[in-house]
Design an enzyme around this catalytic site. Structure first.
Site, PDB file in Angstrom:
ATOM      1  N   ALA A  86      28.051  27.039  10.948  1.00  0.00           N
ATOM      2  CA  ALA A  86      27.279  28.288  10.878  1.00  0.00           C
ATOM      3  C   ALA A  86      27.631  29.035   9.595  1.00  0.00           C
ATOM      4  O   ALA A  86      28.545  28.658   8.859  1.00  0.00           O
ATOM      5  CB  ALA A  86      27.563  29.148  12.095  1.00  0.00           C
TER       6      ALA A  86
ATOM      7  N   ARG B 185      26.065  28.988  20.972  1.00  0.00           N
ATOM      8  CA  ARG B 185      25.922  27.610  21.461  1.00  0.00           C
ATOM      9  C   ARG B 185      25.832  27.572  22.976  1.00  0.00           C
ATOM     10  O   ARG B 185      25.090  26.769  23.546  1.00  0.00           O
ATOM     11  CB  ARG B 185      27.105  26.761  20.966  1.00  0.00           C
ATOM     12  CG  ARG B 185      27.028  26.417  19.491  1.00  0.00           C
ATOM     13  CD  ARG B 185      28.182  25.534  19.082  1.00  0.00           C
ATOM     14  NE  ARG B 185      29.446  26.257  19.070  1.00  0.00           N
ATOM     15  CZ  ARG B 185      30.626  25.716  19.344  1.00  0.00           C
ATOM     16  NH1 ARG B 185      30.710  24.437  19.690  1.00  0.00           N
ATOM     17  NH2 ARG B 185      31.730  26.435  19.293  1.00  0.00           N
TER      18      ARG B 185
ATOM     19  N   ILE C 241      33.620  32.235  12.771  1.00  0.00           N
ATOM     20  CA  ILE C 241      32.252  31.703  12.790  1.00  0.00           C
ATOM     21  C   ILE C 241      32.366  30.180  12.842  1.00  0.00           C
ATOM     22  O   ILE C 241      33.228  29.593  12.197  1.00  0.00           O
ATOM     23  CB  ILE C 241      31.446  32.090  11.528  1.00  0.00           C
ATOM     24  CG1 ILE C 241      31.516  33.600  11.278  1.00  0.00           C
ATOM     25  CG2 ILE C 241      29.981  31.676  11.691  1.00  0.00           C
ATOM     26  CD1 ILE C 241      30.754  34.032  10.053  1.00  0.00           C
ATOM     27  N   ASP C 242      31.489  29.545  13.620  1.00  0.00           N
ATOM     28  CA  ASP C 242      31.521  28.087  13.750  1.00  0.00           C
ATOM     29  C   ASP C 242      31.464  27.408  12.380  1.00  0.00           C
ATOM     30  O   ASP C 242      30.873  27.922  11.432  1.00  0.00           O
ATOM     31  CB  ASP C 242      30.340  27.601  14.598  1.00  0.00           C
ATOM     32  CG  ASP C 242      30.518  27.930  16.070  1.00  0.00           C
ATOM     33  OD1 ASP C 242      31.660  28.217  16.477  1.00  0.00           O
ATOM     34  OD2 ASP C 242      29.520  27.896  16.812  1.00  0.00           O
ATOM     35  N   PHE C 243      32.043  26.219  12.305  1.00  0.00           N
ATOM     36  CA  PHE C 243      32.155  25.439  11.074  1.00  0.00           C
ATOM     37  C   PHE C 243      30.806  25.277  10.368  1.00  0.00           C
ATOM     38  O   PHE C 243      30.695  25.477   9.158  1.00  0.00           O
ATOM     39  CB  PHE C 243      32.737  24.062  11.410  1.00  0.00           C
ATOM     40  CG  PHE C 243      32.854  23.131  10.242  1.00  0.00           C
ATOM     41  CD1 PHE C 243      33.829  23.307   9.279  1.00  0.00           C
ATOM     42  CD2 PHE C 243      31.982  22.055  10.114  1.00  0.00           C
ATOM     43  CE1 PHE C 243      33.941  22.442   8.199  1.00  0.00           C
ATOM     44  CE2 PHE C 243      32.089  21.188   9.040  1.00  0.00           C
ATOM     45  CZ  PHE C 243      33.067  21.382   8.078  1.00  0.00           C
TER      46      PHE C 243
END
Length: 301
Positions: free
Chosen positions: A44, A178, A40-42
């Site tokens: 998020a 994104r 998972i993105d930093f």
């Protein structure tokens, strides 16, 4: 180090990497063998499945499970990372964009679509993470790939110079929210960026059941590992399961393809159980030839 096996449905808070969270949990519960089921993105947050012990052999299977996200997209802005935390690269007045425009466009994003991952992502380029190259200012060329969006709902739309809308998306693994924000913004010719994101589900693992770090610490202190670990059998309740007689079970566990017939299975993956109902491995059943081939073997006492 403890000899544990299972899946932990962990809540990843914003502002920490998936790798850092994995490392922290490994130290807390005292295990050596562990992995995660999808970055998972930093910035998020949401569901991050952690695979412990023999459950690490399920990593490739987790990549096949659908994922659900909820988030917010801001129109009229674009950044180098395609989310609100990146460097602003474009700023336009998008006040003319309406809910009707977004609703009409979203239909083009449902089904199998082509998508280029963000250059600030964990994708590998010549053995290095794309974000590492991008941070150094190097040119990053990522290949277009096919992903699938099964459902795309607009939950709320707020007009203004930079209109915002909330969404819920159910998609295949590997779909970048994104990139969805970027591509929607570009098709509307105003730019778009992801301004909020939470992963609400990975397969049967849901956000409402996820464990926060303090939950994991408390369970570990109390020695209640069964309270936070989901067994392989429970996690794989969506595939058929079969029990083999003793001799065939031995052959299967030692990596042999065996003769196998079943009254109603029509081929595909099955969970193989021992006489105690515990997972022994995952096999692939070939109905036409009546054979069962080992795919993953679990070395669980």
């Amino acid at each position: 180090m403890k000899d544990l096996t299972g899946i932990i449905n962990v809540y990843k808070p914003p502002g920490i990497t998936s790798f850092a969270l994995l490392s922290f949990v490994k130290k807390v519960i005292g295990v050596k063998k562990a992995g995660h089921g999808g970055i998972i993105d930093f910035m998020a947050q949401g569901v991050l499945p952690l695979l412990i012990g023999e459950a690490t052999k399920l990593t490739s299977l987790l990549l096949l499970l659908p994922k659900e996200y909820e988030g917010e997209i801001t129109l009229g802005m674009e950044t180098d990372t395609h989310d609100i935390w990146g460097k602003l690269t474009s700023d336009k007045d998008a006040s003319h964009i309406t809910l009707k425009d977004v609703e009409a466009l979203k239909e083009k994003f449902v089904g199998k679509i082509k998508q280029i991952p963000p250059k600030f992502s964990a994708k590998r380029v010549d053995g290095k993470r794309a974000y590492e190259l991008a941070k150094r200012g190097e040119e990053v060329q990522l290949k277009e790939r096919e992903v699938e969006i099964f459902q795309f709902d607009i939950l709320n739309f707020r007009s203004g110079k930079h209109p915002k809308f909330d969404f819920r998306i159910l998609c295949s693994s590997g779909t970048y929210m994104r990139s969805v924000a970027r591509d929607i913004g570009r098709k509307l010719k105003v730019g778009g960026t992801l301004s909020y994101l939470v992963r609400t589900a990975v397969g049967k693992l849901e956000l409402k059941d996820s464990l926060h770090l303090d939950d994991i610490i408390n369970y570990t202190k109390a020695g209640n590992f069964n309270e936070m670990l989901m067994s392989i059998e429970d996690f794989l309740d969506f595939i058929p399961r079969v029990a083999l007689p003793k001799r065939k079970l031995f052959l299967f566990k030692t990596g042999n393809q065996i003769r196998f017939d079943h009254p109603y299975l029509r081929g595909g993956y099955v969970l193989v159980l021992n006489s105690r109902g515990k997972a022994v491995g995952i096999g692939k059943f070939f109905e036409g030839v009546g054979e069962l081939k080992p795919v993953r073997i679990f070395n669980i006492p």
